[in-house]
Each structure stands twice: as structure tokens, then as C-alpha cells.
Write an enzyme that holds these catalytic residues in place. Structure first.
Site, mmCIF file in Angstrom:
data_model
loop_
_atom_site.group_PDB
_atom_site.id
_atom_site.type_symbol
_atom_site.label_atom_id
_atom_site.label_comp_id
_atom_site.label_asym_id
_atom_site.label_seq_id
_atom_site.Cartn_x
_atom_site.Cartn_y
_atom_site.Cartn_z
ATOM 1 N N CYS A 1 1.065 1.371 7.378
ATOM 2 C CA CYS A 1 2.495 1.680 7.234
ATOM 3 C C CYS A 1 3.062 2.332 8.492
ATOM 4 O O CYS A 1 4.269 2.533 8.585
ATOM 5 C CB CYS A 1 2.735 2.532 5.995
ATOM 6 S SG CYS A 1 1.533 3.828 5.859
ATOM 7 N N GLU B 1 4.008 8.547 -0.113
ATOM 8 C CA GLU B 1 3.901 8.033 1.248
ATOM 9 C C GLU B 1 4.115 6.537 1.123
ATOM 10 O O GLU B 1 3.234 5.808 0.680
ATOM 11 C CB GLU B 1 2.519 8.404 1.803
ATOM 12 C CG GLU B 1 2.473 8.411 3.311
ATOM 13 C CD GLU B 1 2.059 7.066 3.841
ATOM 14 O OE1 GLU B 1 2.970 6.240 4.091
ATOM 15 O OE2 GLU B 1 0.866 6.822 3.989
ATOM 16 N N LYS C 1 -6.816 6.864 -8.858
ATOM 17 C CA LYS C 1 -6.755 5.435 -9.179
ATOM 18 C C LYS C 1 -6.684 4.663 -7.868
ATOM 19 O O LYS C 1 -5.650 4.551 -7.236
ATOM 20 C CB LYS C 1 -5.540 5.067 -10.038
ATOM 21 C CG LYS C 1 -5.750 3.684 -10.655
ATOM 22 C CD LYS C 1 -4.486 2.889 -10.863
ATOM 23 C CE LYS C 1 -3.958 2.206 -9.649
ATOM 24 N NZ LYS C 1 -4.797 1.128 -9.089
ATOM 25 N N GLU D 1 8.686 -4.557 6.209
ATOM 26 C CA GLU D 1 7.368 -4.508 6.848
ATOM 27 C C GLU D 1 6.692 -5.873 6.764
ATOM 28 O O GLU D 1 6.522 -6.404 5.667
ATOM 29 C CB GLU D 1 6.472 -3.529 6.091
ATOM 30 C CG GLU D 1 6.637 -2.105 6.487
ATOM 31 C CD GLU D 1 5.640 -1.255 5.709
ATOM 32 O OE1 GLU D 1 4.872 -0.545 6.347
ATOM 33 O OE2 GLU D 1 5.645 -1.305 4.477
HETATM 34 P P1 ADP Z 1 0.433 -2.371 -1.758
HETATM 35 O O1 ADP Z 1 1.343 -3.506 -1.858
HETATM 36 O O2 ADP Z 1 0.328 -1.743 -0.462
HETATM 37 O O3 ADP Z 1 -0.897 -2.616 -2.407
HETATM 38 P P2 ADP Z 1 1.234 -1.156 -4.185
HETATM 39 O O4 ADP Z 1 2.308 -0.167 -4.347
HETATM 40 O O5 ADP Z 1 1.363 -2.444 -4.884
HETATM 41 O O6 ADP Z 1 1.114 -1.289 -2.615
HETATM 42 O O7 ADP Z 1 -0.173 -0.546 -4.586
HETATM 43 C C1 ADP Z 1 -0.576 0.749 -4.251
HETATM 44 C C2 ADP Z 1 -1.334 1.344 -5.416
HETATM 45 O O8 ADP Z 1 -0.432 1.443 -6.518
HETATM 46 C C3 ADP Z 1 -2.507 0.506 -5.890
HETATM 47 O O9 ADP Z 1 -3.530 1.359 -6.334
HETATM 48 C C4 ADP Z 1 -1.908 -0.257 -7.067
HETATM 49 O O10 ADP Z 1 -2.867 -0.670 -8.007
HETATM 50 C C5 ADP Z 1 -1.012 0.814 -7.655
HETATM 51 N N1 ADP Z 1 0.067 0.309 -8.505
HETATM 52 C C6 ADP Z 1 0.727 -0.863 -8.437
HETATM 53 N N2 ADP Z 1 1.664 -0.933 -9.416
HETATM 54 C C7 ADP Z 1 1.591 0.224 -10.108
HETATM 55 C C8 ADP Z 1 2.301 0.775 -11.232
HETATM 56 N N3 ADP Z 1 3.282 0.110 -11.827
HETATM 57 N N4 ADP Z 1 1.953 2.016 -11.647
HETATM 58 C C9 ADP Z 1 0.978 2.714 -11.043
HETATM 59 N N5 ADP Z 1 0.277 2.251 -9.990
HETATM 60 C C10 ADP Z 1 0.579 1.026 -9.533
#
Ligand code: ADP
Length: 535
Positions: free
Chosen positions: A340, A306, A231, A437
Site C-alpha cells: 500500500c 491501515e 484473522k 491502486e
Molecule cells: P485485500 O484486497 O488487500 O486482500 P481485503 O480488505 O479484501 O484486502 O482483505 C484484508 C483482510 O480482510 C483479509 O484478512 C480478508 O479476509 C478480510 N476481510 C475481507 N472482507 C471482510 C469482511 N467483510 N469482514 C471482515 N474481514 C474481511
């Protein structure tokens, strides 16, 4: 990577066509079944030219990949992918959810029995084909990364090489999954250890390295015999889809690698709840990582995380100034500060503080900001408006508490999500900018007196991913490296990531390691076989 406060969901995508945050634009229903759902009318000439080329090479895919078939969202919904440098809509991709994810899991589950039983050599050669194809399409993949993520083209092409190197490395490691024979405690028994693939792996990845974060996970997973459901971030799905197209071309069988994107929460829930998914590997924010870890508890999945860092970059009085400037600049401003492992706090000893800040600010002033496709640009835009707002609020907080702006400190005159490369002096570790960050082109500089104080400040955080030190003393290099509570330490070097070394963090920066021989362990189960009646 990005803190709770600013963690975005697809519902909060910034729409460049209205100067406001759009709550609905990104999740609009689209029942059009045109081959690619592209929206060329909204593109600039430059974007259109690149998109046309990518389309004709078959690398611009906009559907999800389930069981080897390019698939629309079952309800026809799409989500727009924007170029952060121009606001152009590059494409609309399938906006999937629970049902598509369940089907992708089933495909991966079915494909596992075949893929895991191939010889290591066979898996290895298909991975190597994939590696070759990624390199053959380095330029196009680089352009795609720049278009959807914003980083300068040179850096984007560098990411393709870096990402591909993980596929090559793990193609080789596939052949080295050794077990053990344990000397038995009883004479009529023989004891063996086998290493076997964990099963279906869910890989959830962020937008800042649209290709490399996938390669670091999928490379070892496939090498071990696992199958995957990827995903990617909804902000940068096109690179993932292009890489998946090349995986299909390389002979990786249908169902072994699946891609779904769209509603992150629905997809994430389907992945964590499924008993068929045996492992979650995630790169992203600490907040989402914790949710996934909690979600994985019910089915007791293996978890690799990570998460966010808060990297200290410590410059001692005895450092070589030129080396320290070069290293700090590289680790702070790569990808406009959106990694990161970017230095988040530059700690400078008082004897070298004035000299360092002057020379560092001069160097930062020379960084060219602009569209990543333009020649000589080293600083692209931030990923979106929310990212700029976060940077602004952190800078405002620091200045209001006594930090001094030495350079920059505001949005760039180019508009959009461009922010001026910024240096802030006299930062204190209690300020927001040193606690979390910043994920942008802002270098906060803190002053310290002694080595002990520097170590104390450096370790005074819940994060523990990367740290950097600059010193000419060998003894100090060892002493400080050992004292730092971090998974990665760069000594007199700001760019440390490589496929042959373990990448991962201490404390709340995560679990597990990616890259290197250690990167295989996370995708393997250890099976002990006791054979009796052997006397
Ligand atoms: P960043 O802020 O660096 O984008 P996120 O943690 O928001 O970090 O996003 C990293 C990945 O996790 C993306 O693919 C995002 O769509 C996914 N993501 C965000 N929220 C969820 C969730 N509740 N469950 C699964 N995946 C998620």
C-alpha cells in the site's frame, strides 16, 4: 489496499487446476481428520520438500488456535492454500466461522485478566522470546511466505526480520507505559493519569505481508496487556499459524493469542458485534475497512485502520537522477507492486522526463521475473488471477485513453499470475490507473510543469498514506513535504518503513499509527483518577 471492484472473498478463489475462476473449490467440506490435511499428491517436488521440512519442524500448522489448542473447524470444513507461482496446493487449513470466532473471543477475554496483570517486565521478556524464535526460524518462515504469497525468498526473509523488529521494539516499549501526575486545582486533591490496556483486540490482516502486518498489531497489543484474536487472510494463513506456534513456544500463555480463519464475513461480523472485543485493528482494502468501522459503531470500539494508498512519487528537475531511479524502482516494484506504500503515480517534471523514463525503463527491464524460490528473482507472481485481471483492465484503460506503453504491458510468458514489469508514459491523473491502486508491477508516469502543479496532482485523491519526492533542494524538500496530505513522506528515499517510525495515513488511508512510540496509544485507554480528602 485493493479496491472495492476487485475486493475478493474466499468464494472467488482462483483454482489453478481449471483455467477458470472456481466458485466452490475453496470452501469444500472436508471431514478428513488426518493430522495436517496436507495434499502432497498435488505438490511439485520443490514445494513438497519445503513442506516436509516445515512439517517436521512443527511450523506447518493447519488448524486454528483457540485458547492455546490447535482446533479444526467445528464442521470439519477446510480451505486450500495455493502457491501462486506454481498453483501447488500447499495445505488445507481449517475454514472457520462464527462459532469458532466466538470461542476465540471468550478465550481472549478470559486470558486478559491474567495477562494484563503480569508485570511489564514479564510481558516484555515473553515478547522478546518470541522475537528470538522468529529470528531463529527466519529461513523457514521466509520459505513459508514465499510459498503462500509468492514474493522472492530474499524479500520474504527480509519481511521476517522486519516483522520481528516490531516484536522486539514493543517488548521494550512495554516497560515505558508511563502515566502522569497533574498539578491539582484544589489543595486537598491529587490527580493522576493511568494508561491501561483496552482489552480484547481483533486483528484482521491482509496477504501481502503475511507476517509483518500481524507483528505490527500484535506486538503493541500484547505489550500493553491486551489479548488478541487474529484473522489472517485466507490466502496466506500458514505464516500466521507458524508465528502463533512460536508465540506458544515463547511462553505467551494460552488464550492470549488466538487465530481463526475461514469465512471472512462471518468472522468479521462476530468480531465487530462482540461487546467483549474492545478494539479492531485492520489492514486491507478501504472498502472492507469502512465496513468494519461501521460495524464497530454499535459497540463503540476503538478502531485502527491501515487502508489503501495512492502514493505519488515526485521527481523534480533538480533531482539526482541515479537516486531518483533507485528510489522509484524500490518503492514501485517491491513485492511486485503489491504494497500500500508502493508508488502508484510517478510524477516527473518536464525537464527531466525523457531522461528519467529512458533510464527507469532500462532499469525495470533488468528485473528478473520468476518463482520466488529461484536465485536472482526480484519479481514474483501476483497473488492470484483476480489481481492480474485488475492490472490488465487498468493498463487497457490507460492505453485506450492515450497513455503510451514504454515497457511490458501484458501477462508474462511464465503464465500463472506472472505479469511483465511495465512502464506506461503520458498517464493523466484522471485515468483509472492514477485514481486507484494498481497493486501490480506497473509504473504509470505522469508529466508535470511546476511544483504547485505536482502538489495539486499528488493531493488530488482520497488516499493519503505514503508519498515520495526526489530533489536536491533542501528548501523544496521541506516545502513539498509540508504541503503533501500524506502520513509518510520519503525524501530521496523509496524504502521508508521501520519499526521505530509511525506508519499510517491521512484521509481515507486510515486511522491510527503502527510502529514507534505512537503505535502504543491505539491499544491503551487513559484513566483519570481524582483522589479527594488528601489535605
Ligand atoms: P485485500 O484486497 O488487500 O486482500 P481485503 O480488505 O479484501 O484486502 O482483505 C484484508 C483482510 O480482510 C483479509 O484478512 C480478508 O479476509 C478480510 N476481510 C475481507 N472482507 C471482510 C469482511 N467483510 N469482514 C471482515 N474481514 C474481511
Amino acid at each position: 489496499m485493493i479496491t472495492t471492484m476487485f475486493a475478493r472473498t474466499i468464494h472467488r478463489r482462483f483454482s489453478f487446476h481449471h483455467s477458470s475462476i472456481s466458485l466452490s473449490n475453496s470452501l469444500r467440506g472436508n471431514n478428513s481428520h488426518s493430522p495436517t490435511n496436507l495434499l502432497p499428491r498435488e505438490m511439485s517436488m520443490e514445494t513438497e520438500r519445503i513442506v516436509d521440512r516445515l512439517k517436521s519442524s512443527g511450523l506447518l500448522q493447519t488448524k486454528g488456535l483457540i485458547g492455546g489448542k490447535w482446533t479444526d473447524a467445528y464442521d470439519g470444513k477446510t480451505i486450500e492454500v495455493n502457491n501462486p507461482a506454481s498453483g501447488d496446493v500447499i495445505a488445507s487449513v481449517a475454514c472457520m466461522g462464527e462459532r469458532e470466532t466466538k470461542d476465540a473471543i471468550s478465550s481472549a477475554y478470559d486470558a486478559f485478566s491474567h495477562w494484563s496483570k503480569l508485570t511489564a517486565n514479564d510481558r516484555s521478556s515473553r515478547l522478546r522470546n518470541w522475537y528470538n524464535l522468529l529470528l531463529q526460524h527466519k529461513e523457514e518462515l521466509g520459505q513459508l511466505i514465499t510459498l503462500e504469497q509468492g514474493k522472492p525468498l530474499k524479500e520474504a526473509i527480509g519481511e521476517v526480520g522486519y516483522g520481528a523488529s516490531f516484536i522486539e521494539f514493543f517488548a521494550e516499549e512495554a516497560k515505558r507505559i508511563y502515566g502522569d501526575i497533574i498539578p491539582s486545582t484544589l489543595s486537598d486533591r491529587r490527580l493522576f493519569v493511568l494508561k491501561q490496556p483496552v482489552g480484547v483486540v481483533a486483528a484482521i490482516t491482509p496477504w501481502n505481508f503475511p507476517l509483518a502486518m500481524i507483528a505490527r498489531k500484535v506486538g503493541p497489543a500484547l505489550a500493553c496487556g491486551c489479548t488478541v484474536v487474529i484473522k489472517p487472510s485466507e490466502l496466506t494463513p500458514l505464516t500466521a499459524l507458524a508465528a502463533a506456534e512460536l508465540a506458544l513456544q515463547s511462553g505467551i500463555p494460552p488464550g492470549v493469542l488466538n487465530v481463526v480463519m475461514g469465512d471472512a464475513i462471518k468472522i468479521g461480523t462476530a468480531l465487530t458485534e462482540s461487546p467483549q472485543v474492545r478494539k479492531i485493528t485492520f489492514t486491507g482494502s478501504t472498502a472492507v475497512g469502512k465496513k468494519l468501522m461501521a460495524g464497530a459503531a454499535d459497540t463503540v470500539k476503538k478502531v485502527s485502520l491501515e487502508l489503501g494508498g495512492n502514493a505519488p512519487c515526485i521527481v523534480f528537475d533538480d533531482a539526482d537522477l541515479e537516486v531518483a531511479i533507485k528510489g522509484s524502482l524500490a518503492t514501485k516494484f517491491r513485492n511486485s507492486g503489491q504494497t500500500c506504500v508502493c508508488a502508484n503515480r510517478i510524477l516527473v517534471q518536464e525537464g527531466i522526463y525523457e531522461k528519467f523514463t529512458k533510464a527507469f525503463s532500462d532499469a525495470v527491464q533488468n528485473l528478473k521475473v520468476g518463482n520466488g524460490l529461484s536465485e536472482g528473482v526480484s519479481q514474483g507472481p501476483l497473488i492470484n488471477e483476480a489481481a492480474v485481471k485488475k492490472v490488465e483492465s487498468f493498463v487497457e484503460d490507460a492505453v485506450s485513453k492515450g497513455a503510451k506503453l514504454l515497457l511490458g504491458g501484458k501477462r508474462h510468458s511464465l503464465g500463472m499470475s506472472f505479469y511483465e514489469p511495465t512502464v506506461i508514459g503520458d498517464v493523466k491523473n484522471e485515468m483509472l490507473i492514477a485514481q486507484q491502486e494498481v497493486f501490480g508491477p506497473v509504473a504509470p508516469v505522469l508529466r508535470f510543469k511546476t511544483e504547485e502543479e505536482a502538489i495539486q496532482i499528488a493531493n488530488d485523491t482520497n488516499a493519503g498514506l505514503a508519498a515520495y519526492i526526489f530533489t536536491n533542494s533542501i528548501k523544496r524538500s521541506w516545502r513539498v513535504s509540508e504541503a503533501l496530505e500524506y502520513g509518510i513522506v520519503g525524501v530521496n528515499e523509496g524504502l521508508v518503513s521501520t519499526e521505530v517510525a509511525p506508519f499510517g495515513g491521512f484521509k481515507q488511508s486510515g486511522l491510527g499509527r503502527e510502529g514507534s512510540k505512537y503505535g502504543m496509544d491505539d491499544y491503551l485507554e487513559i484513566k483519570y483518577i481524582c483522589m479527594g480528602n488528601m489535605g
